[in-house]
Design a protein around this motif. Structure first.
Motif, PDB file in Angstrom:
ATOM      1  N   ASN A 156       0.815  -1.219   0.000  1.00 41.86           N
ATOM      2  CA  ASN A 156       0.000   0.000   0.000  1.00 41.86           C
ATOM      3  C   ASN A 156       0.845   1.264   0.000  1.00 41.86           C
ATOM      4  OD1 ASN A 156      -1.881  -2.029   2.013  1.00 41.86           O
ATOM      5  ND2 ASN A 156      -2.812  -1.181   0.183  1.00 41.86           N
ATOM      6  N   GLY A 157       1.954   1.231   0.735  1.00 37.31           N
ATOM      7  CA  GLY A 157       2.829   2.393   0.761  1.00 37.31           C
ATOM      8  C   GLY A 157       3.413   2.694  -0.606  1.00 37.31           C
ATOM      9  N   ALA A 158       3.859   1.651  -1.310  1.00 36.24           N
ATOM     10  CA  ALA A 158       4.396   1.841  -2.660  1.00 36.24           C
ATOM     11  C   ALA A 158       3.308   2.302  -3.631  1.00 36.24           C
ATOM     12  CB  ALA A 158       5.038   0.545  -3.154  1.00 36.24           C
ATOM     13  N   HIS A 159       2.120   1.704  -3.521  1.00 40.74           N
ATOM     14  CA  HIS A 159       0.988   2.152  -4.326  1.00 40.74           C
ATOM     15  C   HIS A 159       0.744   3.642  -4.117  1.00 40.74           C
ATOM     16  CE1 HIS A 159      -1.758  -1.486  -5.534  1.00 40.74           C
ATOM     17  NE2 HIS A 159      -0.956  -1.113  -6.503  1.00 40.74           N
ATOM     18  N   THR A 160       0.711   4.049  -2.847  1.00 41.38           N
ATOM     19  CA  THR A 160       0.384   5.435  -2.512  1.00 41.38           C
ATOM     20  C   THR A 160       1.451   6.395  -3.014  1.00 41.38           C
ATOM     21  OG1 THR A 160      -0.891   4.736  -0.567  1.00 41.38           O
ATOM     22  CG2 THR A 160      -0.095   7.010  -0.595  1.00 41.38           C
ATOM     23  N   LEU A 161       2.710   6.096  -2.742  1.00 37.20           N
ATOM     24  CA  LEU A 161       3.785   6.988  -3.180  1.00 37.20           C
ATOM     25  C   LEU A 161       3.946   6.997  -4.699  1.00 37.20           C
ATOM     26  CD1 LEU A 161       6.493   6.394  -0.433  1.00 37.20           C
ATOM     27  CD2 LEU A 161       5.335   8.549  -0.948  1.00 37.20           C
ATOM     28  N   GLY A 162       3.495   5.954  -5.364  1.00 36.50           N
ATOM     29  CA  GLY A 162       3.611   5.897  -6.814  1.00 36.50           C
ATOM     30  C   GLY A 162       2.416   6.429  -7.572  1.00 36.50           C
ATOM     31  N   SER A 163       1.262   6.574  -6.900  1.00 35.42           N
ATOM     32  CA  SER A 163       0.023   6.858  -7.638  1.00 35.42           C
ATOM     33  C   SER A 163       0.024   8.215  -8.329  1.00 35.42           C
ATOM     34  CB  SER A 163      -1.186   6.727  -6.709  1.00 35.42           C
ATOM     35  OG  SER A 163      -1.105   7.619  -5.620  1.00 35.42           O
ATOM     36  N   GLY A 164       0.352   9.281  -7.578  1.00 33.70           N
ATOM     37  CA  GLY A 164       0.370  10.600  -8.190  1.00 33.70           C
ATOM     38  C   GLY A 164       1.416  10.698  -9.277  1.00 33.70           C
ATOM     39  N   LEU A 165       2.604  10.171  -9.001  1.00 39.16           N
ATOM     40  CA  LEU A 165       3.701  10.200  -9.970  1.00 39.16           C
ATOM     41  C   LEU A 165       3.306   9.476 -11.259  1.00 39.16           C
ATOM     42  CD1 LEU A 165       6.657  10.749 -10.759  1.00 39.16           C
ATOM     43  CD2 LEU A 165       7.269   8.619  -9.582  1.00 39.16           C
ATOM     44  N   ALA A 166       2.740   8.280 -11.114  1.00 42.37           N
ATOM     45  CA  ALA A 166       2.378   7.486 -12.296  1.00 42.37           C
ATOM     46  C   ALA A 166       1.351   8.220 -13.152  1.00 42.37           C
ATOM     47  CB  ALA A 166       1.832   6.131 -11.860  1.00 42.37           C
ATOM     48  N   TYR A 167       0.336   8.791 -12.502  1.00 41.34           N
ATOM     49  CA  TYR A 167      -0.701   9.477 -13.271  1.00 41.34           C
ATOM     50  C   TYR A 167      -0.147  10.722 -13.957  1.00 41.34           C
ATOM     51  CZ  TYR A 167      -5.245  11.053 -14.778  1.00 41.34           C
ATOM     52  OH  TYR A 167      -6.306  11.439 -15.568  1.00 41.34           O
ATOM     53  N   LEU A 168       0.709  11.464 -13.250  1.00 40.51           N
ATOM     54  CA  LEU A 168       1.336  12.641 -13.851  1.00 40.51           C
ATOM     55  C   LEU A 168       2.225  12.261 -15.031  1.00 40.51           C
ATOM     56  CD1 LEU A 168       2.308  14.572 -10.587  1.00 40.51           C
ATOM     57  CD2 LEU A 168       0.472  15.176 -12.179  1.00 40.51           C
ATOM     58  N   CYS A 169       2.804  11.058 -14.970  1.00 41.06           N
ATOM     59  CA  CYS A 169       3.647  10.570 -16.078  1.00 41.06           C
ATOM     60  C   CYS A 169       2.819  10.120 -17.286  1.00 41.06           C
ATOM     61  CB  CYS A 169       4.511   9.404 -15.609  1.00 41.06           C
ATOM     62  SG  CYS A 169       5.924   9.891 -14.597  1.00 41.06           S
ATOM     63  N   GLY A 170       1.519  10.005 -17.103  1.00 42.68           N
ATOM     64  CA  GLY A 170       0.655   9.605 -18.209  1.00 42.68           C
ATOM     65  C   GLY A 170       0.220   8.160 -18.188  1.00 42.68           C
ATOM     66  N   PHE A 171       0.498   7.447 -17.097  1.00 44.40           N
ATOM     67  CA  PHE A 171       0.098   6.038 -16.985  1.00 44.40           C
ATOM     68  C   PHE A 171      -1.274   5.936 -16.330  1.00 44.40           C
ATOM     69  CE2 PHE A 171       4.859   5.889 -16.417  1.00 44.40           C
ATOM     70  CZ  PHE A 171       5.129   5.476 -17.717  1.00 44.40           C
ATOM     71  N   SER A 172      -2.146   5.131 -16.908  1.00 39.99           N
ATOM     72  CA  SER A 172      -3.494   4.958 -16.351  1.00 39.99           C
ATOM     73  C   SER A 172      -3.563   3.830 -15.333  1.00 39.99           C
ATOM     74  CB  SER A 172      -4.503   4.687 -17.476  1.00 39.99           C
ATOM     75  OG  SER A 172      -4.576   5.781 -18.347  1.00 39.99           O
ATOM     76  N   THR A 173      -2.789   2.756 -15.582  1.00 39.24           N
ATOM     77  CA  THR A 173      -2.877   1.569 -14.736  1.00 39.24           C
ATOM     78  C   THR A 173      -1.516   1.201 -14.158  1.00 39.24           C
ATOM     79  OG1 THR A 173      -2.455   0.034 -16.557  1.00 39.24           O
ATOM     80  CG2 THR A 173      -4.759   0.674 -16.165  1.00 39.24           C
ATOM     81  N   VAL A 174      -1.569   0.371 -13.120  1.00 37.79           N
ATOM     82  CA  VAL A 174      -0.340  -0.062 -12.464  1.00 37.79           C
ATOM     83  C   VAL A 174       0.535  -0.854 -13.424  1.00 37.79           C
ATOM     84  CG1 VAL A 174       0.614  -1.482 -10.592  1.00 37.79           C
ATOM     85  CG2 VAL A 174      -1.402  -0.062 -10.172  1.00 37.79           C
ATOM     86  N   VAL A 175      -0.058  -1.800 -14.148  1.00 38.54           N
ATOM     87  CA  VAL A 175       0.742  -2.649 -15.034  1.00 38.54           C
ATOM     88  C   VAL A 175       1.361  -1.830 -16.165  1.00 38.54           C
ATOM     89  CG1 VAL A 175      -1.211  -3.361 -16.516  1.00 38.54           C
ATOM     90  CG2 VAL A 175       0.804  -4.828 -16.304  1.00 38.54           C
ATOM     91  N   GLU A 176       0.653  -0.810 -16.654  1.00 38.08           N
ATOM     92  CA  GLU A 176       1.208   0.064 -17.697  1.00 38.08           C
ATOM     93  C   GLU A 176       2.436   0.798 -17.168  1.00 38.08           C
ATOM     94  OE1 GLU A 176      -0.132   3.876 -20.494  1.00 38.08           O
ATOM     95  OE2 GLU A 176      -1.445   3.171 -18.889  1.00 38.08           O
ATOM     96  N   ALA A 177       2.326   1.302 -15.935  1.00 35.75           N
ATOM     97  CA  ALA A 177       3.460   2.022 -15.339  1.00 35.75           C
ATOM     98  C   ALA A 177       4.635   1.086 -15.096  1.00 35.75           C
ATOM     99  CB  ALA A 177       3.026   2.685 -14.037  1.00 35.75           C
ATOM    100  N   MET A 178       4.353  -0.119 -14.624  1.00 39.70           N
ATOM    101  CA  MET A 178       5.422  -1.064 -14.302  1.00 39.70           C
ATOM    102  C   MET A 178       6.123  -1.608 -15.548  1.00 39.70           C
ATOM    103  SD  MET A 178       5.743  -1.076 -11.048  1.00 39.70           S
ATOM    104  CE  MET A 178       6.803  -2.494 -10.780  1.00 39.70           C
ATOM    105  N   SER A 179       5.517  -1.429 -16.704  1.00 41.73           N
ATOM    106  CA  SER A 179       6.179  -1.843 -17.944  1.00 41.73           C
ATOM    107  C   SER A 179       7.176  -0.791 -18.420  1.00 41.73           C
ATOM    108  CB  SER A 179       5.141  -2.108 -19.044  1.00 41.73           C
ATOM    109  OG  SER A 179       4.491  -0.905 -19.422  1.00 41.73           O
ATOM    110  N   ASN A 180       7.152   0.387 -17.768  1.00 44.32           N
ATOM    111  CA  ASN A 180       8.124   1.430 -18.089  1.00 44.32           C
ATOM    112  C   ASN A 180       9.354   1.242 -17.208  1.00 44.32           C
ATOM    113  OD1 ASN A 180       9.254   4.322 -17.207  1.00 44.32           O
ATOM    114  ND2 ASN A 180       8.461   4.486 -19.287  1.00 44.32           N
ATOM    115  N   PRO A 181      10.543   1.080 -17.787  1.00 41.26           N
ATOM    116  CA  PRO A 181      11.744   0.779 -16.988  1.00 41.26           C
ATOM    117  C   PRO A 181      12.043   1.824 -15.904  1.00 41.26           C
ATOM    118  CG  PRO A 181      12.175   0.407 -19.321  1.00 41.26           C
ATOM    119  CD  PRO A 181      10.837   1.074 -19.243  1.00 41.26           C
TER     120      PRO A 181
END
Length: 507
Positions: A299-324
């Motif tokens: 949950n901590g990683a989800h939370t700290l990553g959520s705003g960053l991922a969305y700002l980067c243009g990723f909609s889903t967790v798996v989409e973000a995790m496919s970015n190196p």
């Protein structure tokens, strides 16, 4: 293609890819009261109860109370409260797929228009368990009147039910129930009990009733762990319906991994008849280790990553995790910072092993977990899932964690309203507005009006209710976050992330 409903089950029994309930399940008595219609409870707690019924162990169904204004009950009514749980994922490199039509829910009641039916349930002697998931903000003490129709808060509704039950059974000892909240806050059972007792005093209820609550009802702390994104995106939903051969508006997806850890000993095990039907259902006197690993790492990683991922243009967790770059950020965050600073004794190597499992779960291609959903109640999640680890790291290492600090900056930038519409606030990312679903939205709107970035950061870091302490005087932290914010503004999230990774690797 027809909708899923009870009469269709006989046709589906020959379907090789679907587990279909037997007709006899519809005759089972109602034994559980559940507050919350959401996908998470249906994908975890209700999953265990449905599995127990299929094994002939529990032999009881769930009455669900809908307390929010969001959505309606038409789909539940149309489908006779049936829904499909589609499990997809990889565990230890092994592909796992399963489709289960769950018949755990007998009916769904709207608290606002059918409160009398909830109170009627208090007179049912078979009801022995109450479960809930009302989000982190649901277990809070607010002034409430149990004679309201219905009470405003979840604790108020629960107290009204317990009082009706106490009256109906004249305070009989065996009329008590086991209450298991699944909200992701520390000691959720104890906190809920304390609020219920406080509300009982405030409502002037008799001492004998309060004694009955304390002596004959068990409030259990619990910890839940399963990624249940809920209803999949439209294209995936249609593919699943084609595969299954019917329409299902309530269909939800989930990962194979599942854990429900309940705090208790032999007495609680005896009162939860479906204990033992699945190794993921754990009842132990101390569940703190389970809670800390899940809360801090997943949950901590989800939370700290959520705003960053969305700002980067990723909609889903798996989409973000496919970015190196993003995957490197999350991996380093978990392994080098969170795992080292969990504020609880963790056996050597366990945090790292759990982190690797979580990373595998995040990369599950079948789970379309939306970052916008994860970012709901963002501020409350920072406080409950991240703040203590962040402060503990600084205490241990004598400096603030770099990756978590970057995550804090992304959170602050995500919470920057670009538009206000009545009492709703909208952020702006990659040319699109998004609704900031957070009780602190107005606070951030005000702080972001300040003249300088450093002034804004100090004003935000001063709020103890988010960070666990006043961080505004920590100059290195203020400077670091302000620098990240300026880069996010000038360069965008993806470029800022890549620059951050290059700097930390070089350092």
């Amino acid at each position: 293609m027809n909708y899923l409903f009870r009469e269709k089950l006989r046709q589906l029994r020959n379907h090789p890819g679907v587990t279909v309930p037997e007709d006899s399940v519809f005759q089972l008595p109602e034994k559980v009261l559940q507050f919350g219609t959401g996908a998470f409870l249906r994908g975890l707690a209700d999953f265990y109860i449905d599995k127990a019924n299929r094994q002939g162990v529990f032999n009881g169904r769930i009455v669900v109370v809908k307390s929010t204004d969001k959505g309606d009950l038409k789909a539940f009514e149309r489908q006779n409260n049936l829904y499909t749980l589609c499990t997809r994922g990889i565990i230890g490199g092994r592909v796992e797929e399963e489709n289960i039509i769950s018949s755990a829910i007998s009916r769904v009641i709207n608290a606002k228009s059918q409160w009398s039916l909830v109170l009627d349930l208090a007179r049912n002697p078979a009801i022995g368990m109450i479960i809930s998931n009302t989000t982190e903000t649901g277990i809070q003490l607010v002034q409430d009147d149990i004679y309201q129709w219905p009470p405003v808060s979840f604790p108020g509704k629960l107290l009204a039910f317990l009082y009706a039950r106490y009256v109906a059974f004249s305070g009989a000892a065996d009329a008590g129930v086991v209450i298991i909240p699944t909200e992701l806050i520390p000691e959720n059972g104890k906190k809920l009990e304390a609020i219920v007792l406080e509300l009982a005093h405030r409502n002037g209820l008799e001492a004998a009733f309060i004694d009955w609550i304390e002596q004959h009802n068990q409030f259990c702390n619990s910890l839940v762990d399963r990624i249940v994104p809920g209803k999949p995106e439209e294209s995936v939903h249609k593919e699943l319906e084609e595969e299954l051969g019917y329409k299902d508006e309530l269909l939800i997806t989930a990962e194979p991994y599942h854990l429900w850890a309940i705090e208790g000993g032999d007495e609680i095990r005896a009162k939860i008849p479906f204990y033992g039907i699945d190794k993921g259902l754990v009842i132990e006197p101390d569940i703190e280790l389970y809670r800390e690993l899940k809360l801090r790492l997943l949950n901590g990683a989800h939370t700290l990553g959520s705003g960053l991922a969305y700002l980067c243009g990723f909609s889903t967790v798996v989409e973000a995790m496919s970015n190196p770059s993003f995957a490197t950020f999350i991996s380093n965050l978990m392994l080098t910072e969170i795992a080292r600073a969990i504020p609880y004794p963790v056996p050597d190597g366990l945090a790292a092993e759990f982190s690797r499992q979580v990373l595998e779960r995040f990369k599950n291609p079948h789970i379309q977990h939306q970052w916008l959903n994860i970012s709901q109640n963002y501020s409350a999640k920072i406080q409950s899932r991240v703040a203590s680890t962040f402060l503990n790291y600084e205490k241990q290492q004598a400096h603030f964690p770099e990756y978590a600090t970057f995550g804090y900056a992304a959170y602050i930038y995500y919470m920057k309203p670009a538009r206000k519409d009545g009492d709703k606030y909208y952020g702006l990312a990659n040319g699109d507005y998004y609704l900031i679903q957070d009780e602190k939205a107005a606070f951030f709107y005000q702080k972001w009006q300040m003249s300088s970035m450093e002034e804004t950061v100090k004003a935000i870091l001063k709020d103890v209710t988010i960070w666990g302490k006043d961080l505004s005087k920590e100059e290195s932290l203020v400077t670091g976050i302000a620098g990240h914010l300026l880069s996010l503004k000038q360069n965008g999230a993806m470029e800022t992330l890549e620059m951050f990774l290059a700097e930390t690797e070089y350092a």
